[in-house]
Design an enzyme around this catalytic site. Structure first.
Site, short mmCIF file in Angstrom:
data_model
loop_
_atom_site.label_atom_id
_atom_site.label_comp_id
_atom_site.label_asym_id
_atom_site.label_seq_id
_atom_site.Cartn_x
_atom_site.Cartn_y
_atom_site.Cartn_z
N GLY A 137 -19.79 10.35 -3.56
CA GLY A 137 -19.32 11.38 -4.47
C GLY A 137 -18.99 12.67 -3.73
N CYS A 138 -18.23 13.53 -4.39
CA CYS A 138 -17.76 14.76 -3.73
C CYS A 138 -18.91 15.74 -3.50
CB CYS A 138 -16.63 15.39 -4.53
SG CYS A 138 -16.98 15.63 -6.29
N PHE A 139 -19.69 16.06 -4.55
CA PHE A 139 -20.85 16.91 -4.36
C PHE A 139 -21.82 16.26 -3.38
CE2 PHE A 139 -20.39 19.34 -8.54
CZ PHE A 139 -20.25 20.57 -7.94
N ALA A 140 -22.01 14.94 -3.52
CA ALA A 140 -22.94 14.23 -2.64
C ALA A 140 -22.54 14.37 -1.18
CB ALA A 140 -23.01 12.76 -3.04
#
Length: 328
Positions: A137-140
């Site tokens: 994921g992007c935030f991840a």
């Protein structure tokens, strides 16, 4: 140079698919085959991704050609698993999924495939030999890249606090109130505080590197009034001295072509429209503060997917990703 890899894209009308097409059109060793869309079949790609006008005459297809070397799945969360179960892909066809369907360890086996978590700075060697990749994921991606060196060195001893803001493209192409211009402009808000879906993959990674880590990651996500990019501030207790922390980060990312540790404070414009993640490390009393910035659609999605593809096919890791920041 002859094309070595034929790529297909499923779910071709969304933001991440559009970014994949833009990048793959200029990749020196990739040919785009079918770009599949259940709603746009027969229409030119530029009817949806209108910046592609003049770049390609490709039209959306209703199905793959069947001879793809790699298939990128850009389907909505929850749909990739279903698609794989009902679609016969040759075992030799590699899969890179951009949804959250296979990011957690318990979900990585489906249809005779085992998905490897596709964060190159964590799993580069496993990615090289994988047949299927779960793109992070992007935030991840932003948060994990801020924490990997500490976890790998066993230096996470307390709760981790994260405050991070993302652009409107992080919510996908579908228009809802919180992505509309009139709501988003001049505005800021939190959402999914302490419950964001990326916390699962972040937690598994940290525990995988430091098995003793049992503290919470307290994450507050913000909606920003801009279109793309993520800026994260991550802090936790750390007993290391400033030079020791800086050396730890420099050593960990020494061979990472897209993750750069900056001596100066960083900002979002340095990374938008690139596959880079920039990090800056500082100490304040007993707290280490790591700021992390990346483009949510590139290093947080499609650019990282191509980075993974390059590793899987033995290509130069940076191939097709030499793009410049939109600084002004």
């Amino acid at each position: 140079m002859s094309k070595l890899v034929k790529a297909g894209i499923v779910g071709g009308a969304g933001y991440t698919a559009g970014e994949l097409v833009r990048l793959l059109l200029h990749h020196p060793q990739v040919e785009i085959g079918a770009v599949v869309s259940s709603t746009q079949a027969g229409q030119p790609l530029h009817s949806v991704h209108d910046d592609l006008l003049g770049d390609t005459d490709l039209t959306f297809a209703s199905e793959l050609t069947g001879d793809e070397d790699v298939v990128f799945l850009c389907l909505g969360h929850g749909n990739s698993r279903e698609w794989l179960l009902k679609t016969h892909l040759p075992p030799s066809t590699k899969v890179i999924d951009l949804s959250n369907d296979f990011r957690l360890a318990a979900d990585r086996d489906v249809a005779g495939r085992h998905f490897v978590y596709g964060l190159p700075e964590l799993n580069r060697e496993q990615i090289r030999t994988a047949d299927s990749i779960a793109n992070p994921g992007c935030f991840a991606s932003a948060i994990q890249l801020a924490l990997l060196p500490l976890a790998a060195a066993g230096q996470l001893h307390d709760a981790v606090h994260v405050s991070a803001i993302t652009g409107s493209t992080g919510a996908g192409r579908g228009l809802v109130e919180t992505t509309g211009y009139t709501w988003r402009t001049g505005n800021i808000s939190t959402y999914k505080t302490f419950t964001h879906q990326h916390l699962g993959e972040i937690g598994e990674t940290l525990v995988g590197l430091q098995t003793s880590f049992a503290k919470p990651v307290r994450f507050i996500p913000y909606r920003g009034n801009f279109t793309r990019g993520i800026f994260a501030s991550v802090y936790t207790t750390c007993e290391l001295l400033v030079p020791e922390v800086q050396e730890l980060y420099a050593d960990y990312y020494r061979d990472a072509p897209f993750t750069i540790v900056s001596e100066k404070e960083i900002h979002l414009k340095q990374v938008v429209n690139t596959n880079k993640c920039l990090l800056h490390v500082a100490k304040h009393d007993d707290q280490v503060l790591i700021t992390s910035a990346l483009d949510n659609l590139l290093k947080g999605a499609s650019g990282q997917a191509i980075q993974n593809m390059n590793l899987m096919f033995g290509l130069e890791e940076t191939a097709g990703l030499g793009i410049k920041a939109s600084f002004f």
